[in-house]
Scaffold this motif. Structure first.
Motif, PDB file in Angstrom:
ATOM      1  N   LEU A  76       0.842  -1.200   0.000  1.00 10.46           N
ATOM      2  CA  LEU A  76       0.000   0.000   0.000  1.00 10.46           C
ATOM      3  C   LEU A  76       0.878   1.251   0.000  1.00 10.46           C
ATOM      4  N   PRO A  77       1.509   1.572  -1.135  1.00 11.05           N
ATOM      5  CA  PRO A  77       2.458   2.681  -1.143  1.00 11.05           C
ATOM      6  C   PRO A  77       1.824   4.071  -1.042  1.00 11.05           C
ATOM      7  N   TYR A  78       0.514   4.184  -1.261  1.00  9.56           N
ATOM      8  CA  TYR A  78      -0.132   5.492  -1.287  1.00  9.56           C
ATOM      9  C   TYR A  78      -1.009   5.753  -0.071  1.00  9.56           C
ATOM     10  N   LEU A  79      -1.018   4.825   0.852  1.00  9.66           N
ATOM     11  CA  LEU A  79      -1.814   4.971   2.069  1.00  9.66           C
ATOM     12  C   LEU A  79      -0.933   4.743   3.290  1.00  9.66           C
ATOM     13  N   PHE A  80      -1.345   5.266   4.384  1.00 11.19           N
ATOM     14  CA  PHE A  80      -0.803   4.934   5.697  1.00 11.19           C
ATOM     15  C   PHE A  80       0.645   5.348   5.907  1.00 11.19           C
ATOM     16  N   ASP A  81       0.945   6.620   5.685  1.00  9.08           N
ATOM     17  CA  ASP A  81       2.259   7.131   6.079  1.00  9.08           C
ATOM     18  C   ASP A  81       2.436   6.996   7.585  1.00  9.08           C
ATOM     19  N   ASP A  82       1.332   7.142   8.304  1.00  9.99           N
ATOM     20  CA  ASP A  82       1.356   7.060   9.761  1.00  9.99           C
ATOM     21  C   ASP A  82       1.123   5.610  10.200  1.00  9.99           C
ATOM     22  N   PHE A  83       2.011   5.091  11.023  1.00 11.55           N
ATOM     23  CA  PHE A  83       1.903   3.705  11.462  1.00 11.55           C
ATOM     24  C   PHE A  83       0.621   3.456  12.241  1.00 11.55           C
ATOM     25  N   LEU A  84       0.205   4.379  13.094  1.00 10.72           N
ATOM     26  CA  LEU A  84      -1.002   4.156  13.892  1.00 10.72           C
ATOM     27  C   LEU A  84      -2.241   4.036  13.004  1.00 10.72           C
ATOM     28  N   ASP A  85      -2.282   4.806  11.922  1.00  8.98           N
ATOM     29  CA  ASP A  85      -3.387   4.675  10.974  1.00  8.98           C
ATOM     30  C   ASP A  85      -3.367   3.287  10.324  1.00  8.98           C
ATOM     31  N   PHE A  86      -2.177   2.813   9.972  1.00 11.04           N
ATOM     32  CA  PHE A  86      -2.038   1.480   9.399  1.00 11.04           C
ATOM     33  C   PHE A  86      -2.465   0.421  10.410  1.00 11.04           C
ATOM     34  N   ASN A  87      -2.064   0.582  11.642  1.00 11.44           N
ATOM     35  CA  ASN A  87      -2.427  -0.362  12.695  1.00 11.44           C
ATOM     36  C   ASN A  87      -3.947  -0.430  12.857  1.00 11.44           C
ATOM     37  N   ASP A  88      -4.602   0.732  12.820  1.00 11.26           N
ATOM     38  CA  ASP A  88      -6.066   0.762  12.873  1.00 11.26           C
ATOM     39  C   ASP A  88      -6.665   0.038  11.668  1.00 11.26           C
ATOM     40  N   PHE A  89      -6.071   0.259  10.495  1.00 16.94           N
ATOM     41  CA  PHE A  89      -6.550  -0.407   9.283  1.00 16.94           C
ATOM     42  C   PHE A  89      -6.426  -1.927   9.413  1.00 16.94           C
ATOM     43  N   MET A  90      -5.365  -2.409  10.025  1.00 16.71           N
ATOM     44  CA  MET A  90      -5.193  -3.855  10.181  1.00 16.71           C
ATOM     45  C   MET A  90      -6.345  -4.450  10.998  1.00 16.71           C
ATOM     46  N   SER A  91      -6.898  -3.690  11.932  1.00 12.91           N
ATOM     47  CA  SER A  91      -8.078  -4.167  12.670  1.00 12.91           C
ATOM     48  C   SER A  91      -9.263  -4.315  11.722  1.00 12.91           C
ATOM     49  N   GLU A  92      -9.441  -3.334  10.838  1.00 13.94           N
ATOM     50  CA  GLU A  92     -10.513  -3.424   9.835  1.00 13.94           C
ATOM     51  C   GLU A  92     -10.272  -4.598   8.886  1.00 13.94           C
ATOM     52  N   ALA A  93      -9.021  -4.812   8.516  1.00 15.47           N
ATOM     53  CA  ALA A  93      -8.679  -5.918   7.623  1.00 15.47           C
ATOM     54  C   ALA A  93      -9.002  -7.262   8.285  1.00 15.47           C
ATOM     55  N   ASN A  94      -8.710  -7.379   9.570  1.00 19.38           N
ATOM     56  CA  ASN A  94      -9.044  -8.613  10.282  1.00 19.38           C
ATOM     57  C   ASN A  94     -10.549  -8.792  10.419  1.00 19.38           C
ATOM     58  N   ASN A  95     -11.285  -7.690  10.564  1.00 21.61           N
ATOM     59  CA  ASN A  95     -12.743  -7.759  10.570  1.00 21.61           C
ATOM     60  C   ASN A  95     -13.263  -8.271   9.232  1.00 21.61           C
ATOM     61  N   LEU A  96     -12.620  -7.858   8.138  1.00 17.36           N
ATOM     62  CA  LEU A  96     -12.992  -8.335   6.807  1.00 17.36           C
ATOM     63  C   LEU A  96     -12.841  -9.860   6.728  1.00 17.36           C
ATOM     64  N   LEU A  97     -11.757 -10.390   7.298  1.00 19.07           N
ATOM     65  CA  LEU A  97     -11.590 -11.847   7.326  1.00 19.07           C
ATOM     66  C   LEU A  97     -12.752 -12.505   8.065  1.00 19.07           C
ATOM     67  N   ALA A  98     -13.088 -11.949   9.224  1.00 18.05           N
ATOM     68  CA  ALA A  98     -14.174 -12.512  10.027  1.00 18.05           C
ATOM     69  C   ALA A  98     -15.508 -12.426   9.286  1.00 18.05           C
ATOM     70  N   ASP A  99     -15.774 -11.292   8.662  1.00 14.02           N
ATOM     71  CA  ASP A  99     -17.040 -11.089   7.956  1.00 14.02           C
ATOM     72  C   ASP A  99     -17.210 -12.030   6.769  1.00 14.02           C
ATOM     73  N   ASN A 100     -16.099 -12.519   6.220  1.00 18.44           N
ATOM     74  CA  ASN A 100     -16.150 -13.405   5.059  1.00 18.44           C
ATOM     75  C   ASN A 100     -15.924 -14.872   5.409  1.00 18.44           C
ATOM     76  N   GLY A 101     -15.870 -15.168   6.701  1.00 19.58           N
ATOM     77  CA  GLY A 101     -15.723 -16.551   7.134  1.00 19.58           C
ATOM     78  C   GLY A 101     -14.341 -17.135   6.897  1.00 19.58           C
ATOM     79  N   TRP A 102     -13.317 -16.272   6.857  1.00 16.03           N
ATOM     80  CA  TRP A 102     -11.963 -16.744   6.575  1.00 16.03           C
ATOM     81  C   TRP A 102     -11.091 -17.022   7.797  1.00 16.03           C
TER      82      TRP A 102
END
Length: 181
Positions: A76-102
């Motif tokens: 993701l070269p164009y997003l998340f210059d700030d690590f804390l924003d990326f860390n928050d995004f990783m929570s959303e990404a893990n929610n995506l796994l859960a929402d899709n049964g992965w």
């Protein structure tokens, strides 16, 4: 705008020199050597677009033959210059796994140029273990993670060993291996 091919090559070099070369992940060498990893540079500018691309890549990995595709790295070269924003995004990404049964099928790991473990100083050597040229989401097959955990003689020693490796690097070695920091 950055060149996608150049970004892919930088990440491949980081994989070979840092992750595999320093032995940070004793399981990464085989899939990389066999070309069973996919590196995708995401030309996305929003969190929703990044999540959509992650969902597509997860679907691809779940349906692919592990003998042809073992793991994926989404850059993701164009997003998340700030690590804390990326860390928050990783929570959303893990929610995506859960929402899709992965869960139980896929697992995510995050890497970032300014990675910082909770409670550490930003310049702590331990942070270098998850430091990458760009924000990266590593998608792993849960079966592969389970196999790796069960086959390694001392899986719990890996983080301590990795920190010791980073602490032993000279300033010149750090500058060479992590020029993006």
């Amino acid at each position: 705008m950055l060149n996608s091919e150049k970004i892919s090559l930088q990440v491949q070099q980081w994989l070979e020199e840092v992750v595999i070369g320093l032995g940070l992940c004793p399981f990464a060498g085989q899939p990389v050597a066999k070309g069973l990893h996919h590196i995708a540079v995401l030309d996305v500018q929003s969190i929703d677009s990044a999540l959509a691309a992650l969902r597509i890549e997860c679907e691809k990995l779940v349906t692919a033959d592990p003998k042809e595709l073992e793991t994926s790295l989404l850059i993701l070269p164009y997003l998340f210059d700030d690590f804390l924003d990326f860390n928050d995004f990783m929570s959303e990404a893990n929610n995506l796994l859960a929402d899709n049964g992965w869960p139980g099928q896929l697992q995510l790991a995050g890497f970032h140029p300014r990675y910082q473990f909770f409670g550490t100083d930003p310049e702590a050597a331990s942070n270098l273990t998850n430091c990458s040229p760009y924000p990266i989401i590593h998608i792993l097959r849960e079966d592969s993670v389970t196999w790796a955990v069960n086959s390694h003689p001392d899986i719990d020693a890996i983080p301590e060993r990795n920190i010791a490796v980073m602490e032993a690097l000279s300033a010149d070695q750090i500058a060479h291996l992590f020029p993006f920091r």
